[in-house]
Design an enzyme around this catalytic site. Structure first.
Site, PDB file in Angstrom:
ATOM      1  N   TYR A  42      -4.482 -67.106  45.802  1.00 54.78           N
ATOM      2  CA  TYR A  42      -5.684 -66.054  46.698  1.00 54.78           C
ATOM      3  C   TYR A  42      -5.565 -65.460  45.735  1.00 54.78           C
ATOM      4  O   TYR A  42      -7.400 -64.804  45.714  1.00 54.78           O
ATOM      5  CB  TYR A  42      -4.750 -65.293  47.155  1.00 54.78           C
ATOM      6  CG  TYR A  42      -4.308 -66.195  48.969  1.00 54.78           C
ATOM      7  CD1 TYR A  42      -4.903 -66.327  48.994  1.00 54.78           C
ATOM      8  CD2 TYR A  42      -3.027 -65.804  49.271  1.00 54.78           C
ATOM      9  CE1 TYR A  42      -4.397 -67.124  50.884  1.00 54.78           C
ATOM     10  CE2 TYR A  42      -2.259 -66.484  50.300  1.00 54.78           C
ATOM     11  CZ  TYR A  42      -2.927 -67.071  50.892  1.00 54.78           C
ATOM     12  OH  TYR A  42      -2.938 -67.400  52.548  1.00 54.78           O
TER      13      TYR A  42
ATOM     14  N   TYR B  16       8.250 -74.396  57.156  1.00 57.86           N
ATOM     15  CA  TYR B  16       8.254 -73.861  55.505  1.00 57.86           C
ATOM     16  C   TYR B  16       8.394 -73.122  55.123  1.00 57.86           C
ATOM     17  O   TYR B  16       8.859 -72.500  53.709  1.00 57.86           O
ATOM     18  CB  TYR B  16       6.094 -74.263  55.381  1.00 57.86           C
ATOM     19  CG  TYR B  16       6.301 -73.942  54.286  1.00 57.86           C
ATOM     20  CD1 TYR B  16       5.824 -75.258  52.558  1.00 57.86           C
ATOM     21  CD2 TYR B  16       5.416 -72.483  53.894  1.00 57.86           C
ATOM     22  CE1 TYR B  16       5.534 -74.234  51.201  1.00 57.86           C
ATOM     23  CE2 TYR B  16       5.116 -72.688  52.147  1.00 57.86           C
ATOM     24  CZ  TYR B  16       5.134 -73.052  51.092  1.00 57.86           C
ATOM     25  OH  TYR B  16       4.974 -73.144  49.689  1.00 57.86           O
TER      26      TYR B  16
END
Length: 168
Positions: A138, A32
């Protein structure tokens, strides 16, 4: 198993028999992040590093309907200013098809809980600067980027050369 608020999702600390699953997650994460070429970890290396005499990290595995779908690898660091340990999250990975269900949030909230339970002063991690999805996620959790800090790393030949300065 660690119970969660997500239906059919449970977590638990990894055990030695889970090493193949952990390595598979590491390889998926590296793919990824377009860093597959950097993965040199093997099952033997992970078994020694995670469960050997000098345990270097811990792993939490997430299961949805009894199938592994996520992992978090973390270890303790130390803040000299706080005078206390912290938890450093090295990797958090949720399989792409399982994203958007709250799994990453549950895993991070458990790590925050664990940090408090262990009397740690903070929970921290790095994120690649191109990963806007992760950065936004986040920040929604209340995480703050530490933009005034620059990460330095010594590896490969530079690490060998620096170590040899001491050995001579």
């Amino acid at each position: 198993m660690i119970e969660t608020k997500i239906l059919n999702f449970e977590m638990r600390f990894a055990e030695p028999d889970d090493v193949p699953v952990v390595l598979q997650f590491i390889k998926e994460l590296a793919e990824y992040e377009q860093l597959s070429h950097e993965v040199v970890a093997t099952e033997a290396i992970l078994r020694e590093s995670l469960f050997g005499d000098r345990k270097g990290a811990e792993v939490i595995l997430g299961y949805y309907q009894k199938q592994p779908v996520s992992f978090a690898l973390f270890f303790h660091n130390f803040s000299t200013f706080l005078g206390r340990a912290g938890i450093y999250l090295e990797d958090l990975y949720v399989k792409p098809e399982m994203r958007g269900r709250g799994i990453g949030r549950v895993m991070l909230s458990y790590l925050a809980y664990l940090a408090q339970e262990r009397n740690c002063g903070r929970l921290e991690w790095w994120v690649l600067d191109w990963n806007e999805t992760a950065i936004n996620f986040y920040q929604k959790l209340g995480a703050v980027p530490m933009n005034e800090w620059t990460v330095f790393r010594v590896t490969d030949r530079s690490l060998i050369d620096l170590a040899q300065e001491f050995a001579v």
